[in-house]
Scaffold this motif. Structure first.
Motif, mmCIF file in Angstrom:
data_model
loop_
_atom_site.group_PDB
_atom_site.id
_atom_site.type_symbol
_atom_site.label_atom_id
_atom_site.label_comp_id
_atom_site.label_asym_id
_atom_site.label_seq_id
_atom_site.Cartn_x
_atom_site.Cartn_y
_atom_site.Cartn_z
ATOM 1 N N TYR A 34 0.852 -1.193 0.000
ATOM 2 C CA TYR A 34 0.000 0.000 0.000
ATOM 3 C C TYR A 34 0.888 1.244 0.000
ATOM 4 O O TYR A 34 1.956 1.261 0.605
ATOM 5 N N TYR A 36 0.492 5.422 0.818
ATOM 6 C CA TYR A 36 -0.256 6.582 1.287
ATOM 7 C C TYR A 36 0.671 7.782 1.230
ATOM 8 O O TYR A 36 1.890 7.639 1.219
ATOM 9 N N TYR A 46 -4.859 7.862 0.938
ATOM 10 C CA TYR A 46 -4.592 6.639 0.195
ATOM 11 C C TYR A 46 -4.215 6.972 -1.243
ATOM 12 O O TYR A 46 -4.818 7.855 -1.867
ATOM 13 N N ASN B 31 -14.711 -0.325 10.625
ATOM 14 C CA ASN B 31 -13.424 -0.150 11.311
ATOM 15 C C ASN B 31 -13.122 1.320 11.547
ATOM 16 O O ASN B 31 -13.274 2.149 10.650
ATOM 17 N N PHE B 33 -10.080 3.887 13.718
ATOM 18 C CA PHE B 33 -8.743 3.862 14.302
ATOM 19 C C PHE B 33 -8.379 5.245 14.835
ATOM 20 O O PHE B 33 -8.787 6.255 14.270
ATOM 21 N N LEU B 45 -0.368 3.715 16.296
ATOM 22 C CA LEU B 45 -1.744 3.321 16.558
ATOM 23 C C LEU B 45 -2.032 3.326 18.057
ATOM 24 O O LEU B 45 -1.298 2.712 18.838
ATOM 25 N N TYR B 48 -8.214 0.905 18.338
ATOM 26 C CA TYR B 48 -9.003 0.683 17.144
ATOM 27 C C TYR B 48 -10.242 -0.135 17.474
ATOM 28 O O TYR B 48 -10.307 -0.787 18.533
ATOM 29 N N TYR B 50 -13.418 -2.633 15.533
ATOM 30 C CA TYR B 50 -13.912 -3.308 14.338
ATOM 31 C C TYR B 50 -15.437 -3.278 14.244
ATOM 32 O O TYR B 50 -16.012 -3.867 13.334
ATOM 33 N N PHE B 96 -14.537 -3.089 6.521
ATOM 34 C CA PHE B 96 -14.014 -4.428 6.795
ATOM 35 C C PHE B 96 -14.383 -5.389 5.688
ATOM 36 O O PHE B 96 -15.490 -5.347 5.171
ATOM 37 N N GLY B 99 -11.046 -6.610 1.289
ATOM 38 C CA GLY B 99 -9.806 -7.083 0.703
ATOM 39 C C GLY B 99 -8.823 -5.968 0.426
ATOM 40 O O GLY B 99 -7.752 -6.204 -0.101
ATOM 41 N N SER B 100 -9.181 -4.757 0.759
ATOM 42 C CA SER B 100 -8.225 -3.658 0.612
ATOM 43 C C SER B 100 -8.347 -2.760 1.822
ATOM 44 O O SER B 100 -9.452 -2.497 2.291
ATOM 45 N N GLU B 101 -7.232 -2.343 2.349
ATOM 46 C CA GLU B 101 -7.244 -1.506 3.534
ATOM 47 C C GLU B 101 -7.131 -0.050 3.149
ATOM 48 O O GLU B 101 -6.125 0.598 3.367
ATOM 49 N N LYS B 102 -8.193 0.456 2.546
ATOM 50 C CA LYS B 102 -8.196 1.845 2.137
ATOM 51 C C LYS B 102 -8.701 2.651 3.317
ATOM 52 O O LYS B 102 -9.904 2.681 3.587
ATOM 53 N N LEU B 103 -7.772 3.278 4.021
ATOM 54 C CA LEU B 103 -8.123 4.076 5.181
ATOM 55 C C LEU B 103 -8.471 5.493 4.757
ATOM 56 O O LEU B 103 -7.804 6.083 3.908
ATOM 57 N N PHE B 105 -8.779 9.220 6.383
ATOM 58 C CA PHE B 105 -8.325 9.933 7.569
ATOM 59 C C PHE B 105 -9.053 11.259 7.738
ATOM 60 O O PHE B 105 -9.415 11.923 6.754
#
Lengths: 112, 114
Positions: A34, A36, A46, B31, B33, B45, B48, B50, B96, B99-103, B105
């Motif tokens: 990934y 960012y 992202y 999710n 955080f 971190l 967090y 879920y 959640f 399959g991708s952790e696109k956060l 912010f």
């Protein structure tokens, strides 16, 4: 998650391609790469992610080597607004392991 | 448009006081955080979650607590503020199981403990 190594800082001339390298030699089969970025005083944003194949979106391209031990983020035509800290993160998104670990990243300075 | 907002943007408090930082997201993400960022460090971190009623400790959780009573909010509480907790705090959310952790912010809260 596997550890990543990035250069502390890089410079790039405006209009040129910015190539940001990332080393992740201990990456495992389920881990994605990934990227960012964080522009000064803002929350991280992202950019892109990938598993094996090269990926491209409106922001950047991600090139992952065949052995997956390193990758390069490419900003094809860098502008002054691309000046930021860029974070490369390796992470397995399966199950409940959703938390990403950010390192200190690469500070990219785009100059005139 | 969906978004994630943090408040306040800036906060000054005194040592020993209880402080709560708000985080509200309209993405309907499971999710959420909390990170802190200090000069010379990456994001670390704190806590967090879920989902509703779920909370977990991150790598720097001492002195902080969170609660998740609904999907949209994850407030961060400093029980007794210390000068070492002067930092920039970022809240983030993600969906959640995609399959991708696109956060996504928030814009951050600058906290100064005097």
């Amino acid at each position: 998650d596997a550890k990543t190594t990035q250069p502390t800082s890089m410079d790039c001339a405006e209009g040129r391609a910015a190539n940001l390298p990332c080393n992740h030699s201990t990456i495992s089969g389920n881990e994605y790469v990934y990227w960012y970025r964080q522009i000064h005083s803002q929350g991280p944003q992202y950019i892109i992610h990938g598993l094996k194949n090269n990926e491209t979106n409106e922001m950047a391209s991600l090139i992952i080597t065949e052995d997956r031990k390193s990758s390069t983020l490419i900003l094809p035509h860098a502008t002054l607004r691309d000046t930021a800290v860029y974070y490369c993160i390796v992470h397995d998104p399966s199950g409940t392991a959703s938390k990403l670990t950010f390192g200190t990243g690469t500070r990219l300075q785009v100059t005139l | 448009d969906a978004e994630i907002t943090q408040s306040p943007r800036h906060k000054i408090t005194e040592t020993g006081r209880q402080v709560t930082l708000a985080c509200h997201q309209t993405w309907n993400h499971n999710n959420m955080f909390w990170y802190r960022q200090d000069l010379g460090h990456g994001l670390r971190l704190i806590h967090y979650s879920y989902g509703v009623h779920d909370t977990n400790k991150g790598e720097v959780s001492d002195g902080y607590s969170v609660s998740r009573s609904n999907t949209e909010d994850l407030p961060l509480t400093l029980e007794s503020a210390a000068s070492s907790q002067t930092s920039v705090y970022f809240c983030a959310s993600s969906e959640f199981g995609t399959g991708s952790e696109k956060l996504f912010f928030g814009s951050g809260t600058q906290l100064s403990v005097l």
